[in-house]
Design a protein around this motif. Structure first.
Motif, PDB file in Angstrom:
ATOM      1  N   LEU A  39       1.150   4.692  -3.174  1.00 23.66           N
ATOM      2  CA  LEU A  39      -0.058   3.669  -2.529  1.00 23.66           C
ATOM      3  C   LEU A  39       0.261   2.313  -1.507  1.00 23.66           C
ATOM      4  N   CYS A  40       1.162   1.233  -2.435  1.00 24.57           N
ATOM      5  CA  CYS A  40       1.168   0.540  -1.994  1.00 24.57           C
ATOM      6  C   CYS A  40       1.498  -0.008   0.122  1.00 24.57           C
ATOM      7  N   SER A  41       1.911   1.109   0.150  1.00 23.23           N
ATOM      8  CA  SER A  41       1.995   0.997   1.778  1.00 23.23           C
ATOM      9  C   SER A  41       0.272   1.811   2.493  1.00 23.23           C
ATOM     10  N   VAL A  42      -0.360   2.650   2.032  1.00 22.22           N
ATOM     11  CA  VAL A  42      -1.650   2.224   1.656  1.00 22.22           C
ATOM     12  C   VAL A  42      -2.491   0.892   1.361  1.00 22.22           C
ATOM     13  N   ALA A  43      -2.254   0.560   0.311  1.00 21.03           N
ATOM     14  CA  ALA A  43      -3.130  -0.102  -0.203  1.00 21.03           C
ATOM     15  C   ALA A  43      -2.373  -1.572   1.400  1.00 21.03           C
ATOM     16  N   LYS A  44      -1.582  -1.702   1.428  1.00 17.04           N
ATOM     17  CA  LYS A  44      -0.793  -2.715   2.489  1.00 17.04           C
ATOM     18  C   LYS A  44      -2.594  -2.795   3.540  1.00 17.04           C
ATOM     19  N   SER A  45      -2.647  -0.918   3.527  1.00 13.82           N
ATOM     20  CA  SER A  45      -3.029  -1.501   5.202  1.00 13.82           C
ATOM     21  C   SER A  45      -4.933  -1.169   5.068  1.00 13.82           C
ATOM     22  N   ASN A  46      -5.197  -1.226   3.784  1.00 13.14           N
ATOM     23  CA  ASN A  46      -6.714  -0.643   3.627  1.00 13.14           C
ATOM     24  C   ASN A  46      -6.941  -1.558   2.449  1.00 13.14           C
ATOM     25  N   PRO A  47      -7.907  -2.939   2.602  1.00 14.28           N
ATOM     26  CA  PRO A  47      -7.982  -3.935   0.524  1.00 14.28           C
ATOM     27  C   PRO A  47      -9.141  -2.786   0.381  1.00 14.28           C
ATOM     28  N   ARG A  48      -9.277  -1.492  -0.200  1.00 13.18           N
ATOM     29  CA  ARG A  48     -10.261  -0.501  -0.706  1.00 13.18           C
ATOM     30  C   ARG A  48      -8.722  -0.485  -1.759  1.00 13.18           C
ATOM     31  N   VAL A  49      -7.997  -0.367  -0.932  1.00 12.76           N
ATOM     32  CA  VAL A  49      -7.435   0.425  -2.184  1.00 12.76           C
ATOM     33  C   VAL A  49      -6.178  -0.074  -2.555  1.00 12.76           C
ATOM     34  N   THR A  50      -6.494  -1.176  -4.511  1.00 16.74           N
ATOM     35  CA  THR A  50      -5.156  -1.764  -5.010  1.00 16.74           C
ATOM     36  C   THR A  50      -4.413  -1.048  -6.214  1.00 16.74           C
ATOM     37  N   VAL A  51      -3.315  -1.268  -6.303  1.00 15.35           N
ATOM     38  CA  VAL A  51      -2.214  -0.175  -7.267  1.00 15.35           C
ATOM     39  C   VAL A  51      -1.695  -1.331  -7.888  1.00 15.35           C
ATOM     40  N   GLU A  52      -1.433  -1.052  -9.318  1.00 17.02           N
ATOM     41  CA  GLU A  52      -0.565  -1.887  -9.972  1.00 17.02           C
ATOM     42  C   GLU A  52       0.628  -0.792 -10.632  1.00 17.02           C
ATOM     43  N   ARG A  53       1.628  -1.127 -11.376  1.00 11.95           N
ATOM     44  CA  ARG A  53       2.495  -0.731 -11.934  1.00 11.95           C
ATOM     45  C   ARG A  53       2.175  -0.881 -13.132  1.00 11.95           C
ATOM     46  N   VAL A  54       2.536   0.038 -14.744  1.00 13.56           N
ATOM     47  CA  VAL A  54       2.541  -0.830 -15.704  1.00 13.56           C
ATOM     48  C   VAL A  54       3.741  -0.292 -16.498  1.00 13.56           C
ATOM     49  N   VAL A  55       4.945  -0.774 -16.959  1.00 14.78           N
ATOM     50  CA  VAL A  55       5.844  -0.046 -17.976  1.00 14.78           C
ATOM     51  C   VAL A  55       5.902  -0.742 -19.367  1.00 14.78           C
ATOM     52  N   HIS A  56       5.746   1.037 -20.309  1.00 16.04           N
ATOM     53  CA  HIS A  56       5.678   0.175 -21.475  1.00 16.04           C
ATOM     54  C   HIS A  56       6.384   1.456 -21.825  1.00 16.04           C
TER      55      HIS A  56
END
Length: 306
Positions: A39-56
């Motif tokens: 997802l990070c790789s896709v988000a790097k090339s496409n601003p319409r995709v964002t990703v956040e990781r949560v640790v809980h």
């Protein structure tokens, strides 16, 4: 919100971008199979995709999804359609925009698509094997599923998208808003759902049951409990037979067979999503491998407040 679904990521991204979503906002729940990195790789090339990781330590799914929805609202995206990793809204985005004249709800229901029984393990092209959908049987509930009188895939439940101009609160599973607009703007929308995409997935869910049940706040999680009970009783193959398509198009329960409905719509959506990604993000369709780790694109290493 997703966890260990690297095989689904290209289809999710391709589907929702292709049908016209302005942004796809992913929350990764500590994946270890390359989901977050892809997802990070896709988000790097496409601003319409964002990703956040949560640790809980304690999974607060409703709170995490509500926070993500409110983040989207605050960024100016007032039409929000939550979805799980195995859910594909089958909607006409242009018609949604026309209907979104005021705060309110878009109500859809699961259309349960059923994997071919030969798919023993997760694989990226496995979604192309989905040829049938299950009938909706009104008496499908936890009791009838656990007694093998009904199949889980014969259950349908509502899910919601919404238009809002102020913060909202989502119920667990995104079945409703517990705070926010209540007027129905459109209903009877379809949400294509492929809940069990391989035999191996049932075992994985059963093995993860202790983590899921221990790290939640007393929610029912009846399906997780039933998978664990089936594994303890040596009945995982029976669960798979009850929720997968035989070569002649049936669910096979111990005491009956349920005829499935031939339906090519899911395959068509997946083919279109695949083609979209092939043209715009071909690297995302490479064979299953681990992607370079990165700490960019919204990764959060702090626990969610408990």
């Amino acid at each position: 919100m997703l966890r260990d679904t690297v095989d689904l990521v290209p289809f999710l991204v391709g589907h929702y971008l292709r049908i016209g979503f302005d942004r796809i906002q992913f929350v990764d729940d500590q994946s270890s199979d390359g989901t977050f990195e892809l997802l990070c790789s896709v988000a790097k090339s496409n601003p319409r995709v964002t990703v956040e990781r949560v640790v809980h330590d304690i999974l607060k799914q409703a709170e995490v999804m509500s926070a993500a929805a409110n983040q989207a609202l605050a960024a100016g995206f007032n039409i929000v359609f939550p979805f799980d990793a195995d859910e594909f809204w089958s909607i006409d985005v242009s018609q949604i925009r026309v209907a979104a004249t005021r705060p309110g709800l878009f109500v859809g229901r699961w259309v349960q698509f059923v994997q071919d029984r030969s798919e023993r393990h997760r694989r990226r092209r496995g979604l192309f094997s989905v040829r049938y959908r299950a009938p909706v049987l009104a008496d499908t509930d936890p009791a009838t599923v656990e007694s093998f009188d009904r199949s889980f895939v014969c259950l349908t439940v509502p899910k919601v998208g919404f238009v809002a101009d102020s913060p909202v609160a989502l119920s667990k599973g995104q079945h409703a808003l517990t705070h926010g607009p209540c007027e129905i703007l459109a209903q009877d929308l379809e949400l294509f759902h492929v809940p069990i995409r391989s035999a191996r997935e049932i075992k994985l869910r059963a093995e993860r049951a202790e983590r899921v049940l221990a790290n939640t706040q007393g929610d029912d999680h009846w399906q997780t409990r039933s998978f664990r009970a089936a594994m303890q009783a040596g009945r995982l193959d029976a669960v798979w037979a009850a929720n997968s398509a035989s070569t002649d198009g049936f669910l096979d329960l111990p005491r009956q067979r349920i005829m499935l409905i031939r339906d090519s719509r899911f395959q068509t959506l997946m083919a279109r999503a695949w083609l979209y990604m092939l043209v715009r993000h071909p690297s995302a369709l490479l064979g299953r491998r681990r992607w370079p780790a990165t700490a960019q694109y919204g990764q959060s290493t702090s626990p969610v407040s408990t």
